[in-house]
Design an enzyme around this catalytic site. Structure first.
Site, mmCIF file in Angstrom:
data_model
loop_
_atom_site.group_PDB
_atom_site.id
_atom_site.type_symbol
_atom_site.label_atom_id
_atom_site.label_comp_id
_atom_site.label_asym_id
_atom_site.label_seq_id
_atom_site.Cartn_x
_atom_site.Cartn_y
_atom_site.Cartn_z
ATOM 1 N N ARG A 61 0.844 -1.209 0.000
ATOM 2 C CA ARG A 61 0.000 0.000 0.000
ATOM 3 C C ARG A 61 0.883 1.265 0.000
ATOM 4 N NH1 ARG A 61 -0.539 4.661 2.599
ATOM 5 N NH2 ARG A 61 -0.130 3.602 4.571
ATOM 6 N N ASP A 62 1.561 1.519 1.108
ATOM 7 C CA ASP A 62 2.350 2.756 1.239
ATOM 8 C C ASP A 62 3.452 2.807 0.183
ATOM 9 O OD1 ASP A 62 3.419 5.106 2.222
ATOM 10 O OD2 ASP A 62 3.539 4.430 4.291
ATOM 11 N N HIS A 96 3.906 4.093 13.015
ATOM 12 C CA HIS A 96 4.168 4.052 11.569
ATOM 13 C C HIS A 96 5.293 5.059 11.320
ATOM 14 C CE1 HIS A 96 3.010 3.766 7.234
ATOM 15 N NE2 HIS A 96 3.540 4.974 7.207
ATOM 16 N N HIS A 101 8.799 6.538 9.290
ATOM 17 C CA HIS A 101 9.556 6.626 8.037
ATOM 18 C C HIS A 101 11.031 6.800 8.379
ATOM 19 C CE1 HIS A 101 6.078 7.804 5.108
ATOM 20 N NE2 HIS A 101 5.811 6.730 5.788
ATOM 21 N N CYS A 122 5.027 9.241 1.495
ATOM 22 C CA CYS A 122 3.715 9.849 1.248
ATOM 23 C C CYS A 122 3.808 10.780 0.053
ATOM 24 C CB CYS A 122 3.238 10.621 2.475
ATOM 25 S SG CYS A 122 1.678 11.468 2.193
HETATM 26 ZN ZN ZN Z 1 3.990 5.882 5.425
#
Ligand code: ZN
Length: 306
Positions: A12-13, A205, A207, A238
């Site tokens: 997904r990401d 979550h 990064h 993102c």
């Molecule tokens: Zn992310």
């Protein structure tokens, strides 16, 4: 030692931030291979309009496929209540809705201010509850925003309380922009847990945009966090946060946690082999990670089983 859940968000990401569309068959091979390596939860896609993100158009098929894998928890992202209904119809185990703590980012990303997002959360939570689906709210840009800069911690706490009242079953703190540092992770995790309850905040979550991803994981562990999102090869970021790239690398995260004696249930050697599936399906796409280059330590197996 503690059981830690690693939730793989690459399909997904990772894939939503790449223009190319990975073929459905390759996505299936990727998901199956990670599950076989011991990954217990995978975010397989996102129920956003295919016109907006054609990369995610096959999410219903992927949910159906992944649901057939024994012991795998299948989650998807939903941007709003409409997406939540699609996810419920597809039969997901869990859904998560991003709620941007920076109102500027929220308006830019999903064209909704905070009150409008809280209404979406309320409606999506009702759909999830009626279908017996786990419903998480991702407090995104919680550690800072590329448009606003600092995001007030008091604001994050207040919005988390409002989202809990609107029906959130659980939260994750999301470092959408790669701004978090370990001291901030500890402070904000404590504050949000104190406001909504220990059991309501179990996930980070993170990064790795500025190389602080694993340091932030350790800070989270020290505050009792038990679930970490990461992406194979650090794929993704993102697309709406300029300059943001690089999720936490699943391979590096597994090496660290297993070496520390945490139980992830993931076989690192098997996980490293999964990279070739992504490399073949997306030739030329940069994949990150230190462990894939250096390999595990000579005594890794002894550490991991200690
Ligand atoms: Zn992310």
């Amino acid at each position: 030692m503690t059981d830690i859940l690693i939730s793989e968000v690459g399909p997904r990401d990772g894939l939503q931030s790449i223009d190319r569309v990975m073929p459905l068959e390759a996505k299936k091979r990727w998901i199956a291979a990670e599950a076989a390596a011991g990954v217990k939860e995978i975010e397989v896609g996102s129920f956003v309009p295919p016109k907006l993100l054609p990369q995610m158009a096959d999410t219903p098929e992927l949910v159906a496929f992944a649901k057939g894998i024994d012991g795998l928890t299948v989650v998807t992202l939903v941007p709003n209540a409409k997406g939540a209904q699609f996810a419920a119809d597809a039969g997901v185990d869990g859904m998560s809705i991003p709620f941007s703590m920076s109102e500027t980012h929220s308006i830019k990303n999903v064209r909704k201010d905070h009150p409008a997002m809280l209404e979406e959360i309320r409606a999506a939570a009702t759909i999830a509850r009626n279908h017996g689906i786990h419903f998480a709210v991702g407090l995104s840009t919680a550690f800072g925003c590329t448009m606003e800069g600092a995001v007030s911690e008091d604001q994050v706490v207040r919005l988390a309380e409002q989202a809990a009242e609107a029906g959130a079953m659980e939260f994750s703190l999301s470092d959408t922009t790669g701004y978090a540092d370990p001291a901030q992770v500890r402070r904000l995790t404590r504050k949000v847990k104190a406001a909504v309850g220990d059991d309501m905040l179990t996930t980070l979550h993170l990064h790795n945009t500025r190389g602080l991803g694993l340091a932030n994981v350790v800070a989270g562990l020290e505050e009792g966090i038990t679930t970490f999102d990461s992406s194979l090869g650090g794929l993704g970021g993102c697309p709406f946060a300029p300059g943001a790239s690089g999720n936490l690398v699943t391979e590096d995260l597994v090496l660290m946690l297993n070496s520390m004696g945490c139980k992830t249930g993931i076989d690192l050697e098997a996980l490293l082999k999964v990279r070739s599936i992504v490399e073949e399906a997306l030739p030329g796409e940069p994949l990150y990670g230190f462990t894939p280059d250096a390999g595990p330590m000579l005594d890794y197996k002894e550490r991991a089983s200690a």
